[in-house]
Design a protein around this motif. Structure first.
Motif, PDB file in Angstrom:
ATOM      1  N   VAL A 111       0.832  -1.169   0.036  1.00  0.00           N
ATOM      2  CA  VAL A 111      -0.152   0.013  -0.062  1.00  0.00           C
ATOM      3  C   VAL A 111       0.911   1.089   0.106  1.00  0.00           C
ATOM      4  N   ARG A 112       0.309   2.298  -0.356  1.00  0.00           N
ATOM      5  CA  ARG A 112       0.987   3.603  -0.496  1.00  0.00           C
ATOM      6  C   ARG A 112      -0.233   4.631   0.368  1.00  0.00           C
ATOM      7  N   LEU A 113       0.397   5.681   1.218  1.00  0.00           N
ATOM      8  CA  LEU A 113      -0.373   6.805   1.703  1.00  0.00           C
ATOM      9  C   LEU A 113      -1.086   7.256   0.741  1.00  0.00           C
ATOM     10  N   SER A 114      -2.467   7.613   1.101  1.00  0.00           N
ATOM     11  CA  SER A 114      -3.357   8.487   0.145  1.00  0.00           C
ATOM     12  C   SER A 114      -3.426   9.688   0.893  1.00  0.00           C
ATOM     13  N   THR A 115      -3.747   9.657   2.156  1.00  0.00           N
ATOM     14  CA  THR A 115      -3.949  10.967   2.916  1.00  0.00           C
ATOM     15  C   THR A 115      -3.510  10.642   4.066  1.00  0.00           C
ATOM     16  N   ALA A 116      -2.716  11.625   4.834  1.00  0.00           N
ATOM     17  CA  ALA A 116      -2.161  11.413   6.168  1.00  0.00           C
ATOM     18  C   ALA A 116      -3.409  11.073   7.367  1.00  0.00           C
ATOM     19  N   LYS A 117      -4.569  11.800   6.819  1.00  0.00           N
ATOM     20  CA  LYS A 117      -5.664  11.545   8.270  1.00  0.00           C
ATOM     21  C   LYS A 117      -7.076  11.416   7.494  1.00  0.00           C
ATOM     22  N   ASP A 118      -7.752  10.605   8.000  1.00  0.00           N
ATOM     23  CA  ASP A 118      -9.294  10.548   7.526  1.00  0.00           C
ATOM     24  C   ASP A 118      -9.896  11.800   7.990  1.00  0.00           C
ATOM     25  N   PRO A 119     -10.689  12.352   7.368  1.00  0.00           N
ATOM     26  CA  PRO A 119     -11.389  13.535   7.955  1.00  0.00           C
ATOM     27  C   PRO A 119     -12.464  13.323   9.204  1.00  0.00           C
ATOM     28  N   VAL A 120     -12.996  12.048   8.938  1.00  0.00           N
ATOM     29  CA  VAL A 120     -13.841  11.385  10.067  1.00  0.00           C
ATOM     30  C   VAL A 120     -13.006  10.887  11.237  1.00  0.00           C
ATOM     31  N   ARG A 121     -12.197   9.846  11.114  1.00  0.00           N
ATOM     32  CA  ARG A 121     -11.644   9.064  12.008  1.00  0.00           C
ATOM     33  C   ARG A 121     -10.118   9.734  12.486  1.00  0.00           C
ATOM     34  N   GLY A 122      -9.645  10.368  11.528  1.00  0.00           N
ATOM     35  CA  GLY A 122      -8.309  11.008  11.896  1.00  0.00           C
ATOM     36  C   GLY A 122      -7.081   9.982  11.787  1.00  0.00           C
ATOM     37  N   GLU A 123      -7.566   8.770  11.110  1.00  0.00           N
ATOM     38  CA  GLU A 123      -6.566   7.789  10.583  1.00  0.00           C
ATOM     39  C   GLU A 123      -5.833   7.836   9.495  1.00  0.00           C
ATOM     40  N   PRO A 124      -4.722   7.332   8.925  1.00  0.00           N
ATOM     41  CA  PRO A 124      -3.894   7.537   7.720  1.00  0.00           C
ATOM     42  C   PRO A 124      -5.035   6.598   6.835  1.00  0.00           C
ATOM     43  N   VAL A 125      -5.188   6.982   5.585  1.00  0.00           N
ATOM     44  CA  VAL A 125      -5.726   6.140   4.688  1.00  0.00           C
ATOM     45  C   VAL A 125      -4.627   5.700   3.494  1.00  0.00           C
ATOM     46  N   PHE A 126      -4.753   4.600   3.286  1.00  0.00           N
ATOM     47  CA  PHE A 126      -3.834   4.174   2.163  1.00  0.00           C
ATOM     48  C   PHE A 126      -4.547   3.540   0.762  1.00  0.00           C
ATOM     49  N   GLN A 127      -3.865   3.343  -0.005  1.00  0.00           N
ATOM     50  CA  GLN A 127      -4.287   2.670  -1.371  1.00  0.00           C
ATOM     51  C   GLN A 127      -3.515   1.570  -1.759  1.00  0.00           C
ATOM     52  N   LEU A 128      -4.076   0.555  -2.306  1.00  0.00           N
ATOM     53  CA  LEU A 128      -3.343  -0.497  -3.068  1.00  0.00           C
ATOM     54  C   LEU A 128      -2.289  -0.169  -3.948  1.00  0.00           C
ATOM     55  N   VAL A 129      -1.003  -0.484  -3.825  1.00  0.00           N
ATOM     56  CA  VAL A 129      -0.038  -0.274  -4.904  1.00  0.00           C
ATOM     57  C   VAL A 129      -0.356  -0.733  -6.060  1.00  0.00           C
ATOM     58  N   ASP A 130      -0.255  -2.079  -6.196  1.00  0.00           N
ATOM     59  CA  ASP A 130      -0.672  -3.132  -7.190  1.00  0.00           C
ATOM     60  C   ASP A 130      -1.814  -4.317  -6.682  1.00  0.00           C
ATOM     61  N   GLU A 131      -2.302  -4.771  -7.798  1.00  0.00           N
ATOM     62  CA  GLU A 131      -3.199  -5.803  -7.450  1.00  0.00           C
ATOM     63  C   GLU A 131      -2.430  -7.005  -7.619  1.00  0.00           C
ATOM     64  N   PRO A 132      -2.169  -7.765  -6.455  1.00  0.00           N
ATOM     65  CA  PRO A 132      -1.492  -8.995  -6.450  1.00  0.00           C
ATOM     66  C   PRO A 132      -2.310 -10.261  -7.122  1.00  0.00           C
ATOM     67  N   TYR A 133      -1.874 -11.098  -7.803  1.00  0.00           N
ATOM     68  CA  TYR A 133      -2.219 -12.226  -8.472  1.00  0.00           C
ATOM     69  C   TYR A 133      -2.732 -13.391  -7.200  1.00  0.00           C
ATOM     70  N   ARG A 134      -3.919 -13.535  -7.343  1.00  0.00           N
ATOM     71  CA  ARG A 134      -4.591 -14.575  -6.363  1.00  0.00           C
ATOM     72  C   ARG A 134      -5.074 -15.717  -6.918  1.00  0.00           C
ATOM     73  N   ALA A 135      -4.716 -16.847  -6.378  1.00  0.00           N
ATOM     74  CA  ALA A 135      -5.087 -18.197  -7.096  1.00  0.00           C
ATOM     75  C   ALA A 135      -6.619 -18.154  -6.493  1.00  0.00           C
ATOM     76  N   TRP A 136      -7.296 -19.451  -7.239  1.00  0.00           N
ATOM     77  CA  TRP A 136      -8.657 -19.494  -6.638  1.00  0.00           C
ATOM     78  C   TRP A 136      -8.806 -19.829  -5.337  1.00  0.00           C
ATOM     79  N   THR A 137      -9.581 -19.183  -4.483  1.00  0.00           N
ATOM     80  CA  THR A 137      -9.584 -19.596  -2.994  1.00  0.00           C
ATOM     81  C   THR A 137     -10.701 -20.188  -2.415  1.00  0.00           C
TER      82      THR A 137
END
Length: 137
Positions: A111-137
């Protein structure tokens, strides 16, 4: 009546005080502390969890990390949301939210930091860097 401005307390508290200040100037950066004695990186602490030292210097994080644990929470919100523990590249762990479908966030996702603070909860918000390959689960 005396109103304390807080400048004296901030100066006496040392380097770590600027991180915990709600009016930090750069709201899009994630700041953390590093112990000057043992080098341990930590997030929002007053004392080092390893050596109990109080001489902490503030550093800026690159904002890149790995999800160590993620869970879906259904309470206190109109929709389900995830709460994740993210281990940052600098070595500290932070609790935050990863954008995306809550069921799609897994341990080991980068993940990579998107914003340092969520406006509601005050927690950091992240976004996925890349979508990893996942086998059938």
């Amino acid at each position: 009546m005396y109103h304390h401005s807080g400048t004296v307390a901030r100066q006496a508290a040392g380097f770590g005080a600027g991180v915990l200040d709600a009016a930090a100037p750069d709201t899009e950066a994630m700041l953390f502390q590093r112990c000057t004695w043992c080098g341990t990186a930590m997030y929002h602490r007053l004392l080092c969890p390893v050596c109990q030292g109080s001489d902490l210097r503030t550093e800026r994080s690159e904002g890149v990390g790995t999800v160590r644990h993620s869970t879906v929470v259904h309470r206190n919100s109109p929709a389900a949301r995830n709460v994740s523990l993210v281990e940052m590249a600098e070595g500290f762990v932070v609790r935050g939210r990863v954008m995306g479908p809550p069921i799609g966030i897994h341990s080991g996702d980068r993940v990579r930091l998107s914003t340092a603070k969520d406006p509601v909860r005050g927690e950091p918000v992240f976004q996925l860097v890349d979508e990893p390959y996942r086998a059938w689960t």
